[in-house]
Design a protein around this motif. Structure first.
Motif, PDB file in Angstrom:
ATOM      1  N   HIS A  40       2.336  -7.702  -8.825  1.00 21.86           N
ATOM      2  CA  HIS A  40       2.277  -7.750 -10.283  1.00 21.86           C
ATOM      3  C   HIS A  40       1.337  -8.882 -10.716  1.00 21.86           C
ATOM      4  CE1 HIS A  40       5.623  -4.938 -10.462  1.00 21.86           C
ATOM      5  NE2 HIS A  40       6.152  -5.646  -9.476  1.00 21.86           N
ATOM      6  N   ARG A  66       0.935  -3.045  -4.878  1.00 26.19           N
ATOM      7  CA  ARG A  66       2.253  -3.179  -5.483  1.00 26.19           C
ATOM      8  C   ARG A  66       2.628  -4.635  -5.741  1.00 26.19           C
ATOM      9  NH1 ARG A  66       4.309   1.960  -5.426  1.00 26.19           N
ATOM     10  NH2 ARG A  66       3.606   3.332  -3.752  1.00 26.19           N
ATOM     11  N   SER A  91       0.266  -1.561 -13.573  1.00 19.42           N
ATOM     12  CA  SER A  91       0.492  -2.639 -12.599  1.00 19.42           C
ATOM     13  C   SER A  91       1.681  -3.500 -12.991  1.00 19.42           C
ATOM     14  CB  SER A  91      -0.763  -3.511 -12.468  1.00 19.42           C
ATOM     15  OG  SER A  91      -1.171  -4.005 -13.731  1.00 19.42           O
ATOM     16  N   ASP A  98      -6.520  -2.540 -10.486  1.00 22.76           N
ATOM     17  CA  ASP A  98      -6.379  -1.420  -9.544  1.00 22.76           C
ATOM     18  C   ASP A  98      -5.828  -1.920  -8.214  1.00 22.76           C
ATOM     19  OD1 ASP A  98      -7.521   0.264 -11.440  1.00 22.76           O
ATOM     20  OD2 ASP A  98      -9.544   0.026 -10.629  1.00 22.76           O
ATOM     21  N   GLN A 132      -2.127  -2.731  -8.381  1.00 25.06           N
ATOM     22  CA  GLN A 132      -1.312  -1.518  -8.326  1.00 25.06           C
ATOM     23  C   GLN A 132      -1.293  -0.941  -6.911  1.00 25.06           C
ATOM     24  OE1 GLN A 132      -0.735   2.727 -10.726  1.00 25.06           O
ATOM     25  NE2 GLN A 132      -2.473   1.420 -11.203  1.00 25.06           N
TER      26      GLN A 132
END
Length: 299
Positions: A204, A202, A256, A196, A199
């Motif tokens: 990876h 932003r 993600s 979470d 994501q």
């Protein structure tokens, strides 16, 4: 700092070299393997200072020395911070421990640069969260290494969301990844906030042991058997050639958009992983695999 961090730094597939010594490749064979991976489009490589009892980095570097031009075609990701015991003699012996001090980070990077025969590390990760880690001290090392050009990007490995947030709060630049264990067999990252957070920021995540260290193929426990059955059924439905392709597709479906670390020296399996990018599964198929892992339906 904005929640929106940098664009993708690490590719969707990364070649892991944890077992490089087990592959028993000569330096020239390692060069050939690297060239074949590059031709396939896999140019990011994952390492750690302790892999192979501190020998894997040097073995990789010896191969690079035979073909120096390859260095500019690849990205080197490596890790530091775990210090195995030198000797274990009961209570009076030394203990395995973590070390994220400024001194150790700086010394580890210098050692890795020498091992790889290179002038820079593309991404440095702190291998494990250190209970004694001082975020200001770590950020000091990161800032100096970045100014010197020794390390271009930084991230963490196996960190909790709060640990990553603490370190990020001290850094003047975005951390680029959190490398965690994740597979249909080991799904902790789906529930503990790690994915979470990736994501949200932003970034990876990098996923190690995507095939659960082979347990998805060889284990005979109830969870493994459920997964083997379900993965095989989904493979037929989506046109996958093998259950490992289904696993890569399942992981790639995560929002993600993780980077998956491959741990094989077998080019056939590397090609199979690449082919999985053309596959897709729907939500029901994704959750059937989740259910096979947990042994129960969603609430």
């Amino acid at each position: 700092m904005s929640e929106t961090m940098s664009s993708r730094v690490i590719d969707p597939l990364v070649m892991g070299f944890w077992r490089l010594l087990d592959w028993q490749l000569s330096d020239q064979q390692c060069v050939s393997f690297l060239k074949e991976c590059i031709e396939l489009g896999i140019t990011h490589t994952d390492h750690a200072d302790i892999y192979g009892q501190y020998e894997c980095e040097a073995a990789f570097g010896a191969a690079l020395k035979l073909a120096p031009s390859i260095r500019d075609e690849i990205k080197i990701i490596t890790k530091c911070g775990i210090r195995p015991a030198i000797a274990k003699t009961g209570l009076t012996g030394k203990a395995n421990h973590y070390d994220s001090s400024y001194t150790h980070i700086m010394a580890s990077v210098e050692q890795s640069l020498q091992h790889f025969n290179t002038d820079r590390i593309d991404v440095l990760l702190i291998h494990r969260p250190d209970y004694l880690m001082d975020a200001d001290e770590m950020a000091k090392a990161f800032n100096q290494l970045k100014r010197q050009g020794d390390v271009l990007n930084f991230g963490v490995s196996n960190f909790t969301p709060t640990q990553l947030s603490m370190l990020q709060s001290r850094c003047d630049f975005p951390l680029v990844t959190n490398q965690i264990e994740c597979s249909p067999y080991e799904m902790k990252g789906l529930d503990d906030g790690t994915l979470d957070q990736c994501q949200q920021l932003r970034i990876h995540p990098m996923l190690w042991s995507p095939l659960a260290g082979g347990r998805l193929f060889s284990n005979r426990d109830e969870k493994a058997l459920r997964l083997q059955t379900t993965l095989s059924k989904v493979a037929q439905e989506i046109g996958a050639k093998s259950i490992d392709q289904v696993v890569y597709c399942w992981l790639a479906t995560l929002p993600s958009k993780p980077s998956i670390v491959l741990g094989t020296g077998n080019l056939t399996r590397v090609k199979a992983a690449l082919e999985s990018a053309s596959l897709s599964m729907d939500r029901e198929q994704w959750y059937r695999i989740w259910q096979a892992s947990t042994g129960h339906s969603v609430p």
